[in-house]
Design a protein around this motif. Sequence first.
Motif, PDB file in Angstrom:
ATOM      1  N   ASP A   1       0.810  -1.219   0.000  1.00 42.28           N
ATOM      2  CA  ASP A   1       0.000   0.000   0.000  1.00 42.28           C
ATOM      3  C   ASP A   1       0.846   1.273   0.000  1.00 42.28           C
ATOM      4  N   ILE A   2       2.124   1.155   0.340  1.00 41.94           N
ATOM      5  CA  ILE A   2       2.970   2.335   0.544  1.00 41.94           C
ATOM      6  C   ILE A   2       3.621   2.749  -0.776  1.00 41.94           C
ATOM      7  N   PRO A   3       3.573   4.019  -1.119  1.00 38.01           N
ATOM      8  CA  PRO A   3       4.205   4.464  -2.369  1.00 38.01           C
ATOM      9  C   PRO A   3       5.676   4.076  -2.445  1.00 38.01           C
ATOM     10  N   HIS A   4       6.065   3.531  -3.611  1.00 35.58           N
ATOM     11  CA  HIS A   4       7.459   3.214  -3.952  1.00 35.58           C
ATOM     12  C   HIS A   4       8.040   2.031  -3.182  1.00 35.58           C
ATOM     13  N   PHE A   5       7.236   1.352  -2.365  1.00 35.21           N
ATOM     14  CA  PHE A   5       7.755   0.218  -1.593  1.00 35.21           C
ATOM     15  C   PHE A   5       7.807  -1.042  -2.446  1.00 35.21           C
ATOM     16  N   PRO A   6       8.856  -1.846  -2.254  1.00 37.45           N
ATOM     17  CA  PRO A   6       8.839  -3.199  -2.839  1.00 37.45           C
ATOM     18  C   PRO A   6       7.894  -4.096  -2.040  1.00 37.45           C
ATOM     19  N   VAL A   7       7.752  -5.320  -2.468  1.00 35.88           N
ATOM     20  CA  VAL A   7       6.871  -6.284  -1.804  1.00 35.88           C
ATOM     21  C   VAL A   7       7.689  -7.512  -1.443  1.00 35.88           C
ATOM     22  N   SER A   8       7.549  -7.990  -0.211  1.00 36.89           N
ATOM     23  CA  SER A   8       8.268  -9.179   0.232  1.00 36.89           C
ATOM     24  C   SER A   8       7.675 -10.424  -0.417  1.00 36.89           C
TER      25      SER A   8
ATOM     26  N   ARG B   1      11.143  -8.643   5.408  1.00 38.93           N
ATOM     27  CA  ARG B   1      12.062  -7.692   4.794  1.00 38.93           C
ATOM     28  C   ARG B   1      12.210  -8.003   3.312  1.00 38.93           C
ATOM     29  N   PHE B   2      13.074  -7.235   2.650  1.00 38.06           N
ATOM     30  CA  PHE B   2      13.363  -7.431   1.238  1.00 38.06           C
ATOM     31  C   PHE B   2      14.802  -7.912   1.087  1.00 38.06           C
ATOM     32  N   HIS B   3      15.031  -8.713   0.060  1.00 36.03           N
ATOM     33  CA  HIS B   3      16.350  -9.300  -0.152  1.00 36.03           C
ATOM     34  C   HIS B   3      16.873  -8.969  -1.547  1.00 36.03           C
ATOM     35  N   TYR B   4      18.164  -8.845  -1.630  1.00 36.23           N
ATOM     36  CA  TYR B   4      18.846  -8.607  -2.896  1.00 36.23           C
ATOM     37  C   TYR B   4      18.535  -9.720  -3.901  1.00 36.23           C
ATOM     38  N   TYR B   5      18.448 -10.966  -3.402  1.00 39.33           N
ATOM     39  CA  TYR B   5      18.231 -12.099  -4.308  1.00 39.33           C
ATOM     40  C   TYR B   5      16.819 -12.127  -4.890  1.00 39.33           C
ATOM     41  N   GLU B   6      15.906 -11.333  -4.337  1.00 43.25           N
ATOM     42  CA  GLU B   6      14.560 -11.263  -4.912  1.00 43.25           C
ATOM     43  C   GLU B   6      14.534 -10.464  -6.203  1.00 43.25           C
ATOM     44  N   GLY B   7      15.657  -9.864  -6.545  1.00 50.23           N
ATOM     45  CA  GLY B   7      15.742  -9.094  -7.780  1.00 50.23           C
ATOM     46  C   GLY B   7      15.676  -7.598  -7.575  1.00 50.23           C
TER      47      GLY B   7
ATOM     48  N   SER C   1      17.111  -3.937  -6.371  1.00 53.98           N
ATOM     49  CA  SER C   1      18.407  -3.293  -6.209  1.00 53.98           C
ATOM     50  C   SER C   1      18.694  -3.154  -4.723  1.00 53.98           C
ATOM     51  N   MET C   2      19.962  -2.985  -4.385  1.00 54.23           N
ATOM     52  CA  MET C   2      20.305  -2.815  -2.982  1.00 54.23           C
ATOM     53  C   MET C   2      19.669  -1.545  -2.417  1.00 54.23           C
ATOM     54  N   LYS C   3      19.522  -0.518  -3.233  1.00 55.48           N
ATOM     55  CA  LYS C   3      18.861   0.710  -2.772  1.00 55.48           C
ATOM     56  C   LYS C   3      17.400   0.434  -2.417  1.00 55.48           C
ATOM     57  N   LYS C   4      16.743  -0.421  -3.194  1.00 58.64           N
ATOM     58  CA  LYS C   4      15.354  -0.752  -2.906  1.00 58.64           C
ATOM     59  C   LYS C   4      15.261  -1.601  -1.637  1.00 58.64           C
ATOM     60  N   VAL C   5      16.227  -2.484  -1.452  1.00 58.95           N
ATOM     61  CA  VAL C   5      16.248  -3.328  -0.255  1.00 58.95           C
ATOM     62  C   VAL C   5      16.267  -2.483   1.011  1.00 58.95           C
ATOM     63  N   VAL C   6      17.048  -1.381   0.996  1.00 63.47           N
ATOM     64  CA  VAL C   6      17.215  -0.570   2.213  1.00 63.47           C
ATOM     65  C   VAL C   6      16.261   0.619   2.269  1.00 63.47           C
ATOM     66  N   PHE C   7      15.399   0.760   1.291  1.00 66.14           N
ATOM     67  CA  PHE C   7      14.456   1.877   1.250  1.00 66.14           C
ATOM     68  C   PHE C   7      13.718   2.071   2.578  1.00 66.14           C
TER      69      PHE C   7
ATOM     70  N   GLU D   1      21.368  -3.316   4.904  1.00 65.67           N
ATOM     71  CA  GLU D   1      20.512  -2.558   5.825  1.00 65.67           C
ATOM     72  C   GLU D   1      21.349  -1.831   6.876  1.00 65.67           C
ATOM     73  N   VAL D   2      22.388  -2.499   7.363  1.00 67.23           N
ATOM     74  CA  VAL D   2      23.238  -1.875   8.373  1.00 67.23           C
ATOM     75  C   VAL D   2      24.029  -0.719   7.773  1.00 67.23           C
ATOM     76  N   ALA D   3      24.509  -0.866   6.550  1.00 72.67           N
ATOM     77  CA  ALA D   3      25.218   0.233   5.889  1.00 72.67           C
ATOM     78  C   ALA D   3      24.312   1.454   5.763  1.00 72.67           C
ATOM     79  N   ALA D   4      23.054   1.221   5.363  1.00 73.67           N
ATOM     80  CA  ALA D   4      22.106   2.331   5.237  1.00 73.67           C
ATOM     81  C   ALA D   4      21.771   2.926   6.600  1.00 73.67           C
ATOM     82  N   ALA D   5      21.622   2.072   7.608  1.00 77.35           N
ATOM     83  CA  ALA D   5      21.308   2.555   8.955  1.00 77.35           C
ATOM     84  C   ALA D   5      22.414   3.455   9.485  1.00 77.35           C
ATOM     85  N   ARG D   6      23.647   3.062   9.303  1.00 79.01           N
ATOM     86  CA  ARG D   6      24.759   3.885   9.778  1.00 79.01           C
ATOM     87  C   ARG D   6      24.887   5.147   8.931  1.00 79.01           C
TER      88      ARG D   6
END
Length: 282
Positions: free
Chosen positions: A52-59, A84-90, A92-98, A224-229
């Motif tokens: 439901d959230i704009p621009h969010f990926p789906v698990s 959560r979202f995973h890189y292997y789901e296809g 991008s890493m930016k989308k994973v940490v959104f 996720e940790v890289a983005a958090a820091r």
Amino acid sequence: METNYNQQIQEAVAWMRERLDGAIPQIGLILGSGLGDMAEQVEAALKIPYADIPHFPVSTVEGHAGQFVIGTLEGKPVIVMQGRFHYYEGYSMKKVVFPIYVMKQLGVKSIVITNAAGGMNRDFQAGDLMLISDHLNLTGDSPLIGANHAELGERFPDMSEAYNRDYRHLAKEIAASMKQETKAIRLQEGVYSGISGPTYLPPAELTMLARLGGDAVGMSTVGEVAAARHCGLQVLGISCITDMAIGEELEPLTHEQVVAVANRTKPMFIELVRRFVAQVKV
């Protein structure tokens, strides 16, 4: 980062603020495979599906409900990622940490990031919990590659203490008190090796990672940790050791087995996290 990345974050944040009715979460939690029931502990919960959230990926992974749960836990305002979202789901890493940046913009100061992982340290056993002291990013990617948005964080974030030392100390104190109450918790500490997945690793690669200093291996968390820091969040990382991944002694493994062990470990995991949330200063 892409030119419109920050704009997308702001749009998602604005959409969510309309539904939070003034609530400001202080602590974020990301729940890994088989650990999603922790979200059921949240009181006065508002549930928002990612779809439901704009621009969010789906698990898309079994064991990940795919929604935010927002309310209070131990009297503190929290926002929980139930899946959560995973890189292997296809993605991008930016989308994973959104979601990390969205939670930060909503008011989160501290985040507990959890995962299911294979144990490479011979002193571990399936069912242990491991505090993450550091990590090896072996995904071959970083969410921070590309143009940097100063509104989100500085160009070169420091990772010398990616996982907050004081948070780990508090978690160890809590585990010690749980043991005194005869609760059967086994809490380890070690280095998490983050890989891209989605295959479980062959014996030679597991042996290599162990020799590099890895104590556990999984398919999430490091981005996720890289983005958090990057955006200034303080991090506690916890791995649920769901299987032993010793290269020289490797046995076949399925995702169902991983989830089953995570389910058995869940009571101790939930108790540890609840007490941490109650006691941590944010």
